[in-house]
Design a protein around this motif. Sequence first.
Motif, PDB file in Angstrom:
ATOM      1  N   PRO A 122     -14.275  -2.976   3.549  1.00 48.10           N
ATOM      2  CA  PRO A 122     -13.577  -1.855   4.194  1.00 48.10           C
ATOM      3  C   PRO A 122     -14.554  -0.902   4.876  1.00 48.10           C
ATOM      4  N   LEU A 126      -6.962  -3.012   2.661  1.00 45.36           N
ATOM      5  CA  LEU A 126      -5.850  -2.137   3.016  1.00 45.36           C
ATOM      6  C   LEU A 126      -5.003  -1.773   1.808  1.00 45.36           C
ATOM      7  N   ASN A 127      -4.502  -2.777   1.102  1.00 44.26           N
ATOM      8  CA  ASN A 127      -3.557  -2.542   0.007  1.00 44.26           C
ATOM      9  C   ASN A 127      -4.175  -1.817  -1.181  1.00 44.26           C
ATOM     10  N   PRO A 167       0.787  -1.241   0.000  1.00 37.24           N
ATOM     11  CA  PRO A 167       0.000   0.000   0.000  1.00 37.24           C
ATOM     12  C   PRO A 167       0.818   1.290   0.000  1.00 37.24           C
ATOM     13  N   GLU A 226      -8.046   1.295   0.973  1.00 43.49           N
ATOM     14  CA  GLU A 226      -7.549   2.293   1.917  1.00 43.49           C
ATOM     15  C   GLU A 226      -6.328   3.022   1.375  1.00 43.49           C
TER      16      GLU A 226
END
Length: 220
Positions: free
Chosen positions: A200, A176-177, A149, A180
């Motif tokens: 998410p 996340l990767n 990320p 976000e």
Amino acid sequence: MIKAVLFDLDLTLLDRDVSVERFVSHQYDRHYAALQHIPREVYAAAFIELDAGGYVWKDIVYEQLVRQFGIENITPAELLDDYVAQFHKSCVPYPGLKAMLDTLKTEGYALGLITNAIGDFQQRNIEAIGIEPYFDVILISGWEGVKKPHPDIFLRALDKLGVEPEDSVYIGDHPLNDVEAARHVGMKGIWKSHTRWEQPAQLDGVVHDLIEIPALISRL
């Protein structure tokens, strides 16, 4: 106004789950003499579990498989070489992939691809499903020296496209990767839903099928 749409590859455009199942079955056939003491379905299930959705590199996977099943006539390194050389032949895209990309190109969006992987390996997978010509920029972490990320790989792609973060969208499966991380640099983050992850907490949209993407981009 959205000017560019960027994508993750595995579990977003490439159906990695189906691709892995196909690959493991083909690998079993290629090396049947060494693996025949293991039932095909047992070997496949063990590989898929150890692979953890691609987040465990295959040198570790094959070392564990060889120990677990007492495989004697082929080494972990040989199985790894087979994976690297042959995986792309089993790659399967999600339904509607090219139709979706055709629509986005027709509507005038610049297209990008950002994926974490070893360069040559992932390039073969991209070519195997026939999507390379659609993209104005393709960044593979192994060649870029930075991976998601980290914001640099997103900003590098946007710079190559000549697009500001607020005028772009990133679509991926990893909370996340992908989602976000993209939102962190100012992009819109869309989640390509997958049962492996929880949705998410912060996102700009959800798609379950690729064909939904053009309409969602238009609404944004």
